[in-house]
Write a protein that holds these residues in place. Structure first.
Motif, mmCIF file in Angstrom:
data_model
loop_
_atom_site.group_PDB
_atom_site.id
_atom_site.type_symbol
_atom_site.label_atom_id
_atom_site.label_comp_id
_atom_site.label_asym_id
_atom_site.label_seq_id
_atom_site.Cartn_x
_atom_site.Cartn_y
_atom_site.Cartn_z
ATOM 1 N N ILE A 52 0.843 -1.196 0.000
ATOM 2 C CA ILE A 52 0.000 0.000 0.000
ATOM 3 C C ILE A 52 0.877 1.244 0.000
ATOM 4 N N ARG A 53 0.351 2.329 -0.602
ATOM 5 C CA ARG A 53 1.099 3.579 -0.748
ATOM 6 C C ARG A 53 0.658 4.587 0.303
ATOM 7 N N VAL A 54 1.655 5.184 0.945
ATOM 8 C CA VAL A 54 1.409 6.075 2.081
ATOM 9 C C VAL A 54 2.197 7.356 1.889
ATOM 10 N N ALA A 55 1.607 8.485 2.311
ATOM 11 C CA ALA A 55 2.293 9.781 2.261
ATOM 12 C C ALA A 55 1.908 10.593 3.497
ATOM 13 N N VAL A 56 2.750 11.562 3.836
ATOM 14 C CA VAL A 56 2.536 12.379 5.030
ATOM 15 C C VAL A 56 1.860 13.691 4.657
ATOM 16 N N LYS A 57 0.841 14.044 5.468
ATOM 17 C CA LYS A 57 0.189 15.348 5.329
ATOM 18 C C LYS A 57 -0.268 15.792 6.723
ATOM 19 N N ARG A 58 0.135 16.982 7.101
ATOM 20 C CA ARG A 58 -0.219 17.558 8.393
ATOM 21 C C ARG A 58 0.165 16.646 9.555
ATOM 22 N N GLY A 59 1.332 16.059 9.462
ATOM 23 C CA GLY A 59 1.871 15.244 10.555
ATOM 24 C C GLY A 59 1.285 13.859 10.680
ATOM 25 N N ALA A 60 0.460 13.411 9.718
ATOM 26 C CA ALA A 60 -0.139 12.074 9.769
ATOM 27 C C ALA A 60 0.139 11.326 8.472
ATOM 28 N N TYR A 61 0.081 9.973 8.553
ATOM 29 C CA TYR A 61 0.291 9.131 7.378
ATOM 30 C C TYR A 61 -1.067 8.753 6.790
ATOM 31 N N TRP A 62 -1.241 9.047 5.486
ATOM 32 C CA TRP A 62 -2.495 8.785 4.783
ATOM 33 C C TRP A 62 -2.266 7.794 3.650
ATOM 34 N N CYS A 63 -3.265 6.928 3.404
ATOM 35 C CA CYS A 63 -3.139 5.869 2.399
ATOM 36 C C CYS A 63 -4.167 6.061 1.274
ATOM 37 N N VAL A 64 -3.749 5.768 0.051
ATOM 38 C CA VAL A 64 -4.677 5.846 -1.088
ATOM 39 C C VAL A 64 -5.253 4.476 -1.442
ATOM 40 N N ASP A 65 -4.717 3.417 -0.881
ATOM 41 C CA ASP A 65 -5.226 2.067 -1.146
ATOM 42 C C ASP A 65 -6.140 1.677 0.022
ATOM 43 N N ASN A 66 -7.312 2.280 0.055
ATOM 44 C CA ASN A 66 -8.170 2.223 1.238
ATOM 45 C C ASN A 66 -8.768 0.843 1.526
ATOM 46 N N ARG A 67 -9.113 0.061 0.482
ATOM 47 C CA ARG A 67 -9.720 -1.248 0.734
ATOM 48 C C ARG A 67 -8.730 -2.228 1.349
ATOM 49 N N ARG A 68 -7.504 -2.243 0.813
ATOM 50 C CA ARG A 68 -6.489 -3.123 1.419
ATOM 51 C C ARG A 68 -6.113 -2.638 2.816
ATOM 52 N N LEU A 69 -6.108 -1.318 3.007
ATOM 53 C CA LEU A 69 -5.836 -0.798 4.352
ATOM 54 C C LEU A 69 -6.915 -1.268 5.327
ATOM 55 N N PHE A 70 -8.183 -1.286 4.884
ATOM 56 C CA PHE A 70 -9.246 -1.781 5.760
ATOM 57 C C PHE A 70 -8.997 -3.246 6.127
ATOM 58 N N VAL A 71 -8.636 -4.073 5.131
ATOM 59 C CA VAL A 71 -8.379 -5.495 5.390
ATOM 60 C C VAL A 71 -7.285 -5.655 6.442
ATOM 61 N N TYR A 72 -6.187 -4.913 6.295
ATOM 62 C CA TYR A 72 -5.056 -5.048 7.229
ATOM 63 C C TYR A 72 -5.418 -4.551 8.628
ATOM 64 N N LYS A 73 -6.198 -3.455 8.692
ATOM 65 C CA LYS A 73 -6.640 -2.949 9.995
ATOM 66 C C LYS A 73 -7.612 -3.937 10.657
ATOM 67 N N HIS A 74 -8.548 -4.469 9.871
ATOM 68 C CA HIS A 74 -9.538 -5.405 10.406
ATOM 69 C C HIS A 74 -8.848 -6.661 10.957
ATOM 70 N N CYS A 75 -7.824 -7.146 10.251
ATOM 71 C CA CYS A 75 -7.090 -8.352 10.686
ATOM 72 C C CYS A 75 -6.048 -8.059 11.767
ATOM 73 N N GLN A 76 -5.905 -6.775 12.102
ATOM 74 C CA GLN A 76 -4.978 -6.354 13.167
ATOM 75 C C GLN A 76 -3.569 -6.917 12.937
#
Length: 290
Positions: A52-76
């Motif tokens: 997944i691709r991540v970039a920094v904005k306003r001191g936080a990391y944001w991802c553009v691959d949101n569905r895969r990010l949900f899968v990884y967060k859900h699976c902890q």
């Protein structure tokens, strides 16, 4: 771009919501729950897919691959590899970030996301879901939800154990490398010897032998000094008794003195017994009267 290990909990969604399929026009792309089940079963890992691709904005990391990010967060999944990019490298970052801007106050600043369900695959409850933004027509039943949660807990425990083992191994490797660097540095920069000093270090065996001789010397001197004192004591005893100390034989006491043919006294045999504390043995002497 650079690859980096990050905790998935520290990465935020740029969009307001995501669908439960990866491609609405192609079923072969599979769904979000298909990927969840594959990861829980161990048949797929993060490395089996594009990172997944991540970039920094306003001191936080944001991802553009949101569905895969949900899968990884859900699976902890915890620590995962990601691609760090500059925000300006892709226009997609800014567009998706603006998409979720209006609802960011209810998604805890992008930490949760809404789900729009397209399929009839039962969808589980999740800590990564914002219920107020969801449209779920087929929720997962409680019994199945319990088994699903148990699978997630088991996967999390297994990954934490693997991560701890990797950290120990990395620590041991780093310590070994540091030790080798120290040895190489010592070899390249030997300690200079003191100027004017030409004394060589004596072998340990030679030093021990010399110390043994020095320790034995006082004892030998004490014995040598003691012997003359003991003989002097024996002579003193003989002088006090008017003759030789401890004398036995024909000349002792009032025994007659032997004489030769001419009537002159003959040789008398005496046995000299030294004092009890003497180290010498008794010995015989012959005394001839003049």
């Amino acid at each position: 771009m650079a690859e980096k290990m990050m905790d998935v909990a520290d990465i935020r969604f740029t969009q307001e919501h995501v669908y439960d399929t990866f491609n609405a026009n192609d079923e072969r792309a599979g769904g979000v729950m298909d990927l969840v089940e594959a990861i829980l079963a161990g048949t797929k890992t993060v490395r089996d897919m594009p990172l997944i691709r991540v970039a920094v904005k306003r001191g936080a990391y944001w991802c553009v691959d949101n569905r895969r990010l949900f899968v990884y967060k859900h699976c902890q999944l915890g620590q995962i590899p990601v691609i760090i990019m500059d925000w300006k490298d892709m226009r997609e970052f800014e567009l998706k970030w603006k998409n979720g801007l209006a609802t960011r106050c209810v998604t805890s600043e992008g930490r949760r996301v809404g789900i729009l369900q397209r399929t009839d695959v039962p969808f589980p409850t999740s800590h990564a879901v914002e219920p107020s933004l969801c449209t779920i027509t087929t929720p997962m039943m409680p019994e199945r939800q319990s088994k699903h949660d148990a699978q997630i807990a088991a996967l999390r425990a297994r990954r934490e154990k693997e991560l701890a083992s990797q950290n120990r191994s990395s620590g041991a490797t780093a310590a070994a490398e540091e030790s080798l660097r120290g040895l190489f540095a010592a070899a390249d920069n030997p300690t200079p010897s003191r100027q004017g000093s030409t004394k060589k270090k004596r072998p340990r065996a030679e030093v021990a032998e010399a110390e043994g001789r020095e320790a034995a010397q006082p004892e030998a001197e004490e014995v040598a000094e003691a012997r003359p004192k003991k003989r002097t004591k024996a002579k003193a005893k003989a002088k006090d008794t008017g003759g030789v100390a401890g004398c036995t034989g024909e000349a002792a006491g009032d025994a007659p003195v032997a004489t030769g043919k001419t009537g002159a006294p003959g040789p008398v045999k005496l046995t000299v017994a030294l004092a009890e504390d003497s180290d010498d043995e008794a010995y015989d002497v012959e005394v001839t009267a003049l």
